[in-house]
Write a protein that holds these residues in place. Structure first.
Motif, short mmCIF file in Angstrom:
data_model
loop_
_atom_site.label_atom_id
_atom_site.label_comp_id
_atom_site.label_asym_id
_atom_site.label_seq_id
_atom_site.Cartn_x
_atom_site.Cartn_y
_atom_site.Cartn_z
N GLY A 1 22.17 20.11 14.52
CA GLY A 1 20.87 20.18 15.17
C GLY A 1 19.88 19.36 14.39
N ILE A 2 19.26 18.38 15.03
CA ILE A 2 18.29 17.51 14.37
C ILE A 2 16.90 17.87 14.87
N ARG A 3 16.04 18.24 13.95
CA ARG A 3 14.64 18.47 14.29
C ARG A 3 13.96 17.12 14.48
N GLN A 4 13.24 16.99 15.59
CA GLN A 4 12.59 15.71 15.88
C GLN A 4 11.24 15.59 15.18
N ASP A 5 11.17 16.02 13.94
CA ASP A 5 9.91 15.89 13.20
C ASP A 5 10.13 15.11 11.92
N ILE A 6 11.01 14.10 11.99
CA ILE A 6 11.21 13.25 10.84
C ILE A 6 9.88 12.56 10.52
N THR A 7 9.50 12.56 9.27
CA THR A 7 8.19 12.05 8.90
C THR A 7 8.30 10.91 7.90
N PHE A 8 7.37 9.99 8.01
CA PHE A 8 7.28 8.86 7.10
C PHE A 8 5.85 8.79 6.57
N ASP A 9 5.70 8.62 5.28
CA ASP A 9 4.38 8.46 4.68
C ASP A 9 4.48 7.37 3.63
N LEU A 10 3.43 6.57 3.53
CA LEU A 10 3.39 5.49 2.56
C LEU A 10 2.25 5.74 1.58
N PHE A 11 2.58 5.75 0.29
CA PHE A 11 1.60 6.06 -0.76
C PHE A 11 1.49 4.88 -1.73
N ASP A 12 0.27 4.62 -2.19
CA ASP A 12 0.10 3.57 -3.18
C ASP A 12 -0.32 4.12 -4.54
N GLN A 13 -0.42 5.45 -4.66
CA GLN A 13 -0.82 6.07 -5.93
C GLN A 13 0.22 7.08 -6.41
N MET A 14 1.44 7.00 -5.91
CA MET A 14 2.44 8.00 -6.24
C MET A 14 3.07 7.75 -7.60
N VAL A 15 3.31 8.83 -8.30
CA VAL A 15 4.05 8.80 -9.55
C VAL A 15 5.38 9.54 -9.33
N ILE A 16 6.48 8.91 -9.64
CA ILE A 16 7.81 9.52 -9.46
C ILE A 16 8.32 9.98 -10.82
N SER A 17 8.71 11.25 -10.89
CA SER A 17 9.20 11.83 -12.14
C SER A 17 10.63 12.30 -11.96
N ASP A 18 11.36 12.39 -13.06
CA ASP A 18 12.71 12.93 -13.01
C ASP A 18 12.66 14.44 -13.16
N ALA A 19 13.82 15.09 -13.20
CA ALA A 19 13.87 16.55 -13.25
C ALA A 19 13.24 17.10 -14.53
N ALA A 20 13.19 16.30 -15.58
CA ALA A 20 12.60 16.75 -16.85
C ALA A 20 11.10 16.49 -16.91
N LYS B 1 9.70 13.48 -16.75
CA LYS B 1 9.43 12.16 -17.29
C LYS B 1 9.10 11.19 -16.16
N VAL B 2 8.02 10.45 -16.30
CA VAL B 2 7.62 9.48 -15.30
C VAL B 2 8.59 8.29 -15.33
N VAL B 3 9.20 8.01 -14.19
CA VAL B 3 10.15 6.90 -14.11
C VAL B 3 9.63 5.77 -13.24
N PHE B 4 8.57 6.03 -12.46
CA PHE B 4 7.99 4.99 -11.62
C PHE B 4 6.55 5.33 -11.33
N ASN B 5 5.67 4.34 -11.44
CA ASN B 5 4.25 4.52 -11.19
C ASN B 5 3.83 3.44 -10.21
N ALA B 6 3.57 3.85 -8.95
CA ALA B 6 3.29 2.88 -7.90
C ALA B 6 2.07 2.03 -8.19
N ALA B 7 0.99 2.66 -8.66
CA ALA B 7 -0.23 1.91 -8.92
C ALA B 7 -0.03 0.93 -10.07
N GLN B 8 0.62 1.39 -11.12
CA GLN B 8 0.80 0.55 -12.30
C GLN B 8 1.79 -0.58 -12.05
#
Length: 310
Positions: A242-261, A263-270
């Motif tokens: 069963g697929i819910r038809q509410d798949i969403t897409f968002d685009l961010f230019d200030q996002m910081v991506i961290s790992d499970a610990a 730790k910042v591994v990616f900084n969109a703005a920087q």
């Protein structure tokens, strides 16, 4: 009112609805489970589907005045839950600004591959499986005794898969195989000398094994096991998505991506990038209804696996 936590936020950049629908359709074709399992409407997070649990019985009468006995039929509910599958796709600004590069054409195959591979790996092998999803196909088929060890003659092993399903009261209508195994099938012949495998020679047409559709799992989801699993035979009518038809897409230019610990591994703005977040909700469930051929649920399952000898 005074405060120190207010900020101006960039509005999310919406992705056209037509692109969203295209990705859903392509994701279905990129996953053997989403492409073959029975589709059910899923308008809420959970859905209950009744499955036959007991069969009615009939009784002979001893004479003209014998009392007729009664019987009953029972169903049990199988619950399907839509679980969230998400992915972050960092996109450099240079790629976005370069009009000569079709950004959606570049990103869509990556999303299709990511979604299809995760769904198949969870449903077939149990890798990263949501807790609400049932036991994975290979594990459940093995536990039910529907495991065939391949011998010197592969035709015998393939036929034994169909026999295992038939002895449980199911009819195979699909096969899944590991990448490259179809080349082992090309030279196989039945007792009458005819090939049991028909490779796909026409674009868009599936290959067939004993006249039954054969899908090669090419999205990276096929798992190397010991002993190796080569082929899975299924009654696809008993598997539902069963697929819910509410798949969403968002685009961010200030996002910081961290790992499970943390730790910042990616900084969109920087790093002069944007990050696209994709959220996909899908449910998976297996119906294992009672059959006249095999009334014992513990050793009844609508799939069987062909493996190497232990």
């Amino acid at each position: 009112m005074a405060g120190y936590d207010k900020q101006i936020q960039r509005a999310n950049v919406p992705i056209p609805e037509t692109v969203s629908k295209e990705i859903i359709q392509e994701a279905a074709h990129g996953s053997v489970v989403l492409n073959n399992a029975r589709k059910v409407p899923l308008s809420t997070k959970t859905m209950k589907q009744p499955v036959l649990a007991t069969l009615p019985e009939a009784y002979w009468l001893a004479g003209d005045t014998s009392l007729k006995e009664t019987t009953s039929v029972e169903w049990e509910n199988v619950v399907m839950t839509a679980e969230e599958l998400a992915v972050l796709v960092p996109v450099p600004n240079a790629l976005i600004d370069d009009t000569s590069i079709p950004i959606w054409s570049e990103i869509k195959p990556l999303l299709v591959e990511a979604i299809g591979s995760k769904v198949d790996a969870a449903a077939i092998w149990g890798d990263d499986k949501p807790t609400s999803w049932p036991t994975a196909i290979v594990e459940a088929a093995t536990a039910a005794g529907n495991k065939v060890e391949a011998g010197a003659d592969l035709t015998v092993g393939v036929a034994a898969l169909g026999q295992a399903l038939a002895e449980d009261g199911f009819a195979p209508n699909g096969f899944l195989t590991r990448p490259g195994f179809n080349w082992k099938l090309i030279g196989l012949r039945g007792d009458d000398g005819h090939p049991i495998y028909t490779p796909n020679l026409v674009p868009g047409q599936p290959s067939a094994l004993y006249g039954i559709k054969l899908d090669e799992v090419l999205n990276g989801a096929w798992k190397t096991t010991d002993p190796a699993t080569h082929l899975i035979g299924l009654d696809w009518k008993k598997f539902a998505v069963g697929i819910r038809q509410d798949i969403t897409f968002d685009l961010f230019d200030q996002m910081v991506i961290s790992d499970a610990a943390g730790k910042v591994v990616f900084n969109a703005a920087q790093q002069d990038s944007k990050v696209m977040r994709v959220v996909f909700r899908v449910g998976f469930q297996i119906a294992n209804p009672l059959t006249r051929v095999n009334p014992t649920k513990a050793n009844r399952y609508p799939a069987a696996v062909l493996t190497d000898a232990a």
